[in-house]
Design an enzyme around this catalytic site. Structure first.
Site, PDB file in Angstrom:
ATOM      1  N   HIS A 115      41.271  44.123  48.875  1.00 37.38           N
ATOM      2  CA  HIS A 115      40.859  44.732  47.598  1.00 37.38           C
ATOM      3  C   HIS A 115      40.069  46.025  47.820  1.00 37.38           C
ATOM      4  O   HIS A 115      40.226  46.654  48.840  1.00 37.38           O
ATOM      5  CB  HIS A 115      40.101  43.700  46.754  1.00 37.38           C
ATOM      6  CG  HIS A 115      40.849  42.401  46.678  1.00 37.38           C
ATOM      7  ND1 HIS A 115      41.898  42.202  45.821  1.00 37.38           N
ATOM      8  CD2 HIS A 115      40.729  41.250  47.404  1.00 37.38           C
ATOM      9  CE1 HIS A 115      42.388  40.984  45.999  1.00 37.38           C
ATOM     10  NE2 HIS A 115      41.707  40.379  46.955  1.00 37.38           N
ATOM     11  N   HIS A 127      40.197  38.336  53.424  1.00 40.47           N
ATOM     12  CA  HIS A 127      39.948  38.050  52.001  1.00 40.47           C
ATOM     13  C   HIS A 127      38.969  36.893  51.856  1.00 40.47           C
ATOM     14  O   HIS A 127      38.643  36.206  52.816  1.00 40.47           O
ATOM     15  CB  HIS A 127      41.266  37.653  51.307  1.00 40.47           C
ATOM     16  CG  HIS A 127      42.183  38.809  51.069  1.00 40.47           C
ATOM     17  ND1 HIS A 127      42.428  39.321  49.823  1.00 40.47           N
ATOM     18  CD2 HIS A 127      42.911  39.559  51.941  1.00 40.47           C
ATOM     19  CE1 HIS A 127      43.283  40.338  49.915  1.00 40.47           C
ATOM     20  NE2 HIS A 127      43.586  40.509  51.198  1.00 40.47           N
ATOM     21  N   GLU A 143      41.789  33.911  54.529  1.00 37.18           N
ATOM     22  CA  GLU A 143      40.911  33.672  53.374  1.00 37.18           C
ATOM     23  C   GLU A 143      39.658  32.990  53.919  1.00 37.18           C
ATOM     24  O   GLU A 143      39.691  31.805  54.271  1.00 37.18           O
ATOM     25  CB  GLU A 143      41.592  32.754  52.353  1.00 37.18           C
ATOM     26  CG  GLU A 143      42.916  33.282  51.805  1.00 37.18           C
ATOM     27  CD  GLU A 143      42.751  34.130  50.553  1.00 37.18           C
ATOM     28  OE1 GLU A 143      41.606  34.544  50.254  1.00 37.18           O
ATOM     29  OE2 GLU A 143      43.756  34.379  49.878  1.00 37.18           O
ATOM     30  N   GLU A 200      34.558  39.875  45.798  1.00 37.52           N
ATOM     31  CA  GLU A 200      35.309  39.676  47.039  1.00 37.52           C
ATOM     32  C   GLU A 200      35.397  40.956  47.868  1.00 37.52           C
ATOM     33  O   GLU A 200      35.250  40.934  49.091  1.00 37.52           O
ATOM     34  CB  GLU A 200      36.719  39.164  46.695  1.00 37.52           C
ATOM     35  CG  GLU A 200      37.573  38.872  47.911  1.00 37.52           C
ATOM     36  CD  GLU A 200      39.001  38.463  47.546  1.00 37.52           C
ATOM     37  OE1 GLU A 200      39.300  38.302  46.346  1.00 37.52           O
ATOM     38  OE2 GLU A 200      39.806  38.313  48.479  1.00 37.52           O
TER      39      GLU A 200
HETATM   40 ZN   LIG Z   1      41.782  38.551  47.960  1.00 42.44          ZN
END
Ligand SMILES: [Zn+2]
Length: 254
Positions: free
Chosen positions: A11, A78, A143, A25
Site C-alpha cells: 500500500h 503486508h 501478511e 497498514e
Molecule cells: Zn495489504
C-alpha cells in the site's frame, strides 16, 4: 554474484491498506520493509524497494518495476485483516502457486515468524494477486499478523526488531538452500521431474557430494542441473564424473 531482491512495502500514499483504531497498514509495512532491507543489505544482498516513503503505486506498477529491475526475488510485506476484530491472529504467506523456491521462501519466512511468537497460518496460493501474477521472478507476499488483532499488534510492536530479523532470516535461509549459479553457458542435467520432491531429493544428494547442483524450474518441470560451466570442455569433464558415479546425464546450454 550476490542475490538481488525487491522489497515492497504494501500500500502507500492514498491507499492506507487495512486500518484499525487509526493504525494504518501502509505505515507498519513501510517501517518493517525498511528494517528488513537493512538487514539483508548487511548480509550482502542487493536490495531494491518499490517505495521508501509514503507514496502510492498500483500493484501493477510495482510488479513492472521488479521486472524492469530484473531482480531475483520479490517480497511484498503486508498486514492482514479480518471482518471481525480480534477474531483471528497469525501470519500467512501468499504465493502464485504452491511450488518451487517461492513456496520454500514463504515457508521459511512463516517458520521464522512462528519462532517469534506468531501463529503460523501457512502458505496459500493466490494466483490472481497482481504482484504475484505479474512479477516474472519468484514472489512472496507475507501478511505479518492481523492489524485488527490486539495480540498481533502487541507482538508486532514489542518484537519489531525480532520480526524484521525473522523475515530476513527466512529469505536468507532460502538463498542458502539454493546456491547462486555461477555465470556460464553450459550445465549438466541429471534429472527432470514434475514433482519437486524428487528434484529436491536429487539436488540434496548431489550437493552432499559437493557437486554444484541446483534446480531450474520451467514449463512445469523441475530440472536438476550441475554447473554452470564457461566452456563445453568443462561441462564434458563434469558429465564424465557424473556418469562414472552412475548418473544419467545430458549437457544443456543457453
Ligand atoms: Zn495489504
Amino acid at each position: 554474484m550476490p542475490y538481488s531482491i525487491m522489497l515492497d512495502a504494501g500500500h502507500g500514499g492514498r491507499d492506507p491498506g487495512a486500518v484499525y483504531n487509526g493504525r494504518q497498514e501502509k505505515d507498519d509495512t513501510l517501517r518493517l520493509t525498511l528494517a528488513v532491507g537493512e538487514i539483508l543489505q548487511n548480509n550482502d544482498i542487493d536490495v531494491e524497494y518499490t517505495r521508501t516513503t509514503d507514496v502510492y503505486e498500483s500493484p501493477y506498477q510495482k510488479a513492472m518495476e521488479a521486472n524492469e529491475a530484473g531482480v531475483d526475488f520479490f517480497v511484498s510485506i503486508h498486514r492482514n485483516s479480518f471482518p471481525t476484530d480480534n477474531a483471528v491472529s497469525g501470519v500467512e504467506s501468499l504465493v502464485y502457486s504452491l511450488s518451487g523456491i517461492k513456496l520454500e521462501m514463504a515457508q521459511n519466512i512463516n517458520d521464522q515468524l512462528e519462532s517469534v511468537g506468531f501463529v503460523n497460518l501457512g502458505v496459500k496460493a493466490r494466483p490472481n494477486l497482481v504482484v504475484l501474477k505479474r512479477t516474472k521472478m519468484p514472489a512472496v507476499l507475507v501478511e505479518v499478523g492481523f492489524i485488527n488483532s490486539d495480540t498481533d499488534n502487541q507482538l508486532f510492536d514489542n518484537n519489531f526488531d525480532d520480526i524484521a530479523h525473522a523475515i530476513a532470516a527466512g529469505i536468507l535461509d532460502t538463498f542458502n538452500q539454493s546456491p547462486a549459479p555461477v555465470p556460464g553457458n553450459y550445465r549438466v542435467q541429471v534429472g527432470s521431474f514434475r514433482n519437486p520432491v524428487y528434484a529436491n531429493r536429487l539436488v540434496n544428494e548431489l550437493q552432499a557430494q559437493d557437486y554444484p547442483a541446483f534446480i531450474e524450474e520451467g514449463d512445469g518441470y523441475f530440472r536438476v542441473r550441475v554447473g554452470n560451466f564457461p566452456s563445453l570442455d568443462a561441462a564434458v569433464d563434469m558429465e564424465r564424473r557424473l556418469k562414472r558415479a552412475g548418473y544419467v546425464t545430458l549437457i544443456v546450454s543457453s
